[in-house]
Enzyme design. Structure first.
Site, PDB file in Angstrom:
ATOM      1  CE  LYS A 212       7.822  45.132 -43.123  1.00 56.77           C
ATOM      2  NZ  LYS A 212       8.405  45.799 -41.987  1.00 56.77           N
ATOM      3  CB  CYS A 266      10.075  50.674 -44.609  1.00 57.74           C
ATOM      4  SG  CYS A 266      11.729  50.241 -44.065  1.00 57.74           S
TER       5      CYS A 266
HETATM    6  N1  SAJ Z   1       5.826  60.237 -40.531  1.00 56.65           N
HETATM    7  C1  SAJ Z   1       4.935  61.291 -40.639  1.00 56.65           C
HETATM    8  N2  SAJ Z   1       3.928  61.390 -39.731  1.00 56.65           N
HETATM    9  C2  SAJ Z   1       3.781  60.479 -38.718  1.00 56.65           C
HETATM   10  C3  SAJ Z   1       4.681  59.399 -38.627  1.00 56.65           C
HETATM   11  C4  SAJ Z   1       5.709  59.297 -39.554  1.00 56.65           C
HETATM   12  O1  SAJ Z   1       5.033  62.133 -41.541  1.00 56.65           O
HETATM   13  O2  SAJ Z   1       2.855  60.642 -37.913  1.00 56.65           O
HETATM   14  C5  SAJ Z   1       6.929  60.117 -41.504  1.00 56.65           C
HETATM   15  C6  SAJ Z   1       8.315  60.187 -40.866  1.00 56.65           C
HETATM   16  O3  SAJ Z   1       8.722  61.505 -40.650  1.00 56.65           O
HETATM   17  C7  SAJ Z   1       9.168  59.445 -41.872  1.00 56.65           C
HETATM   18  C8  SAJ Z   1       8.203  58.402 -42.429  1.00 56.65           C
HETATM   19  O4  SAJ Z   1       6.902  58.833 -42.085  1.00 56.65           O
HETATM   20  O5  SAJ Z   1       9.559  60.306 -42.931  1.00 56.65           O
HETATM   21  C9  SAJ Z   1       8.420  57.000 -41.910  1.00 56.65           C
HETATM   22  O6  SAJ Z   1       8.755  57.007 -40.532  1.00 56.65           O
HETATM   23  P1  SAJ Z   1       8.163  55.941 -39.497  1.00 56.65           P
HETATM   24  O7  SAJ Z   1       8.718  56.246 -38.151  1.00 56.65           O
HETATM   25  O8  SAJ Z   1       6.683  55.893 -39.610  1.00 56.65           O
HETATM   26  O9  SAJ Z   1       8.656  54.517 -40.048  1.00 56.65           O
HETATM   27  P2  SAJ Z   1      10.084  53.867 -40.487  1.00 56.65           P
HETATM   28  O10 SAJ Z   1      10.155  53.918 -41.978  1.00 56.65           O
HETATM   29  O11 SAJ Z   1      11.221  54.434 -39.732  1.00 56.65           O
HETATM   30  O12 SAJ Z   1       9.851  52.326 -40.012  1.00 56.65           O
HETATM   31  C10 SAJ Z   1       8.683  51.640 -40.430  1.00 56.65           C
HETATM   32  C11 SAJ Z   1       8.024  50.983 -39.215  1.00 56.65           C
HETATM   33  N3  SAJ Z   1       6.708  50.480 -39.574  1.00 56.65           N
HETATM   34  C12 SAJ Z   1       5.574  50.813 -38.876  1.00 56.65           C
HETATM   35  O13 SAJ Z   1       5.603  51.575 -37.941  1.00 56.65           O
HETATM   36  C13 SAJ Z   1       4.308  50.154 -39.318  1.00 56.65           C
HETATM   37  C14 SAJ Z   1       8.915  49.853 -38.691  1.00 56.65           C
HETATM   38  O14 SAJ Z   1       8.290  49.157 -37.621  1.00 56.65           O
HETATM   39  C15 SAJ Z   1       9.205  48.875 -39.841  1.00 56.65           C
HETATM   40  O15 SAJ Z   1      10.034  47.788 -39.401  1.00 56.65           O
HETATM   41  C16 SAJ Z   1       9.927  49.638 -40.927  1.00 56.65           C
HETATM   42  O16 SAJ Z   1       9.043  50.664 -41.416  1.00 56.65           O
HETATM   43  C17 SAJ Z   1      10.295  48.653 -42.018  1.00 56.65           C
HETATM   44  O17 SAJ Z   1      11.496  48.278 -42.082  1.00 56.65           O
HETATM   45  O18 SAJ Z   1       9.414  48.180 -42.740  1.00 56.65           O
END
Ligand code: SAJ
Length: 414
Positions: A212, A266
Site C-alpha cells: 500500500k 494520502c
Molecule cells: N497530481 C499531480 N499530477 C498528477 C497526478 C496527481 O500533481 O499527474 C496531484 C493531484 O492534483 C493531487 C495529488 O496529486 O493534488 C493527489 O491526487 P491523486 O489523484 O494522485 O491521488 P488521491 O490522493 O486522490 O488518491 C490516492 C490514490 N493512489 C494512487 O493512485 C496510487 C488512491 O488510489 C488511494 O486509495 C488514495 O491515494 C489513498 O487513500 O491512499
C-alpha cells in the site's frame, strides 16, 4: 459468508462507503464513530463527506435498518478499522487512532472474531494491533503469538480507492489481503467476497502494508519527476506540457502531470511512513516528497515576481480543490498558495471555486480574498493564476485571457 454482522470503526472517506456497501449486500452493519454529529448525520441517512452517489446509498441502508451508526462499538462477527493515520511533526507516523480503536473493540472480542485494519499504516502495525488486542484480552489467543491456533484473526487489507470514484473502485479494484496467518487472510477474503468484483490477492500483513505504501510512493515519485521536468523545461524556456506529451508518445514512457503541489490526505503523507521506517534506504522517496512539498512556495514566488510590476495588482486564483472536478479542499496546495499570497500581501485575490459556496475556514476573514465567479475574476484580473484543472476552467473563453498575465500551473491552456 459467515459474517452476518460487521462493525466498521471510523465513518470517514473509507469507513462510511465500506459500511454502506456491505449493508447493501445483506450484511448487518454497525458504523462506529467517536464524533456524535457524524453518527447523527449517518442515522438520518445523510453524509458528512463529499463523495458522488454515496448519500443515496447511505440513505437506503439506514432506512432499511441495515446500517446503524453509534459512538461505541458493540459485539460483531468482524471489525473493520478505518481510522486516520496522520503524521506528527518530523513526519513520524501517528498510529494512536488505531490503538484507541483496538482498545474500544477489545471488550467485544470473542473466539472466531475477525479484525481487519484498512488504515494506511507503517510496516508492522497489524502485528502491533494484534499485540494491543492481546494485552487487553489475555483470555484470548491472538495470531502473533499462537499462529493458526489463534481464537481471533487479524488482517491488513488496505483501502485503495480514489476519492471521487469510491463506490465504483471499492467494488471493482483488486484487493491485497495480508493475514498475520494464511487462515486470517482467507477469512478476510471471504468477507470482502460479499461485494468484491475485483480479485483478491492473499499475502502476509507486512507485505500488504508495504504494498500500500509503495503504491502511493510510486505516484508521488512520478509526480515529483513531472514537477522536476517542468522546472527544467522552464529554465530552458520550453513548454513543459509539450515536452511531456511528446515524451509520452514513446510506448514505454508515461510521465505524469506537473502541478502546484500534491494535495489530499494520502500521497503527501504515506511515503513518509517508508522514509521513517527505512531512512537510509528511502532516498528517492524522501527527495520526491521534498520536491512536491516545495511546489506551492515556488508558485507563490512566481506570482509575486509578476505582481511586483503593478501598483495594486488583482490576481484571479482559479480553483481551490486538491484536484480536478471534486469539491474536496483537504490539504489542497491551491488553498495553501492563496493563503500565502494573502499573507504576503501580493494583491487583491479573486478566488473562483465552482464547487463551493463559501471560502474555506483557512481563507475566511482575510480582507484581500474574495470568492467570485469566473467571469468577474477574469474580467478584473491583471494576473490569472490557474491552480486546478476543473472542467469549467478548461472551457473558458480564451478571449478573457488576452492581455493578462497567465500563470497556468496545470497546463490547461498549454
Ligand atoms: N497530481 C499531480 N499530477 C498528477 C497526478 C496527481 O500533481 O499527474 C496531484 C493531484 O492534483 C493531487 C495529488 O496529486 O493534488 C493527489 O491526487 P491523486 O489523484 O494522485 O491521488 P488521491 O490522493 O486522490 O488518491 C490516492 C490514490 N493512489 C494512487 O493512485 C496510487 C488512491 O488510489 C488511494 O486509495 C488514495 O491515494 C489513498 O487513500 O491512499
Amino acid at each position: 459468508m459467515d459474517f452476518e454482522s460487521v462493525a466498521v470503526i471510523g465513518l470517514g472517506y473509507i469507513g462510511l462507503p465500506t459500511a454502506a456497501i456491505l449493508a447493501t449486500h445483506g450484511v448487518q452493519v454497525l458504523g462506529v464513530d467517536v464524533n456524535a454529529e457524524v453518527v447523527e448525520t449517518v442515522n438520518q441517512g445523510r453524509i458528512h463527506i463529499v463523495e458522488p452517489e454515496l448519500e443515496a446509498v447511505v440513505s437506503g441502508v439506514t432506512s432499511s435498518g441495515r446500517l446503524r451508526a453509534v459512538c461505541q462499538p458493540e459485539p460483531a462477527a468482524a471489525f473493520i478499522i478505518a481510522v486516520p493515520t496522520p503524521f506528527t511533526d518530523g513526519h513520524a507516523p501517528d498510529v494512536s487512532y488505531i490503538e484507541k480503536a483496538a482498545q474500544s473493540i477489545a471488550p467485544h472480542l470473542r473466539s472466531g472474531v475477525l479484525v481487519i485494519l484498512e488504515s494506511t499504516s507503517p510496516v508492522g502495525t497489524t502485528e502491533r494491533l494484534s499485540r494491543w488486542l492481546a494485552e487487553a484480552r489475555p483470555d484470548l489467543h491472538f495470531p502473533h503469538q499462537f499462529g493458526e491456533a489463534a481464537d481471533v484473526n487479524v488482517v491488513y487489507c488496505p483501502e485503495r480507492v480514489l476519492p471521487g470514484h469510491i463506490l465504483h473502485e471499492l467494488v471493482y479494484n483488486d484487493r491485497i489481503i495480508g493475514g498475520i496467518t494464511p487462515r486470517c487472510a482467507q477469512r478476510a477474503a471471504s468477507l470482502y467476497g460479499a461485494f468484491l468484483k475485483g480479485q483478491s490477492f492473499l499475502t502476509n500483513s507486512r507485505t500488504a502494508e508495504m504494498a500500500k505504501l509503495s503504491e502511493n510512493a510510486f505516484r508521488d515519485v512520478n509526480i515529483a519527476l513531472a514537477n522536476e521536468l517542468a522546472e527544467i523545461a522552464d529554465s530552458f524556456d520550453i513548454n513543459p506540457w509539450e515536452v511531456i506529451d511528446l515524451a509520452n508518445r514513446h510506448p514505454r514512457v508515461n510521465i505524469l502531470q506537473p502541478g502546484p503541489g500534491v494535495g489530499g490526505h494520502c500521497i503527501a503523507v504515506d511515503p513518509w511512513f517508508l522514509v521513517h521506517g527505512a531512512p537510509a534506504q528511502a532516498r528517492i522517496i524522501r527527495v520526491a516528497r521534498e520536491i512536491n512539498d516545495a511546489k506551492p512556495r515556488q508558485v507563490v514566488s512566481k506570482v509575486k515576481q509578476h505582481s511586483a510590476r503593478f501598483t495594486a495588482p488583482v490576481i484571479a486564483c482559479l480553483g481551490l480543490a486538491y484536484k480536478a472536478d471534486i469539491d474536496d479542499l483537504r490539504e489542497s496546495p491551491a488553498v495553501e498558495i492563496v493563503r500565502e499570497l494573502a499573507a504576503e500581501r501580493a494583491g487583491t485575490l479573486l478566488v473562483v471555486e465552482p464547487h463551493v459556496k463559501e471560502l474555506p475556514f483557512a481563507l475566511q476573514d482575510l480582507s484581500d480574498v474574495k470568492l467570485v465567479d469566473l467571469g468577474e475574476a477574469c474580467a478584473k484580473a491583471d494576473i490569472i493564476l490557474l491552480l486546478v484543472n476543473h472542467r469549467q476552467f478548461k472551457a473558458v473563453d480564451r478571449r478573457l485571457l488576452m492581455e493578462k498575465i497567465v500563470i497556468d500551473t496545470r497546463g490547461v491552456w498549454r
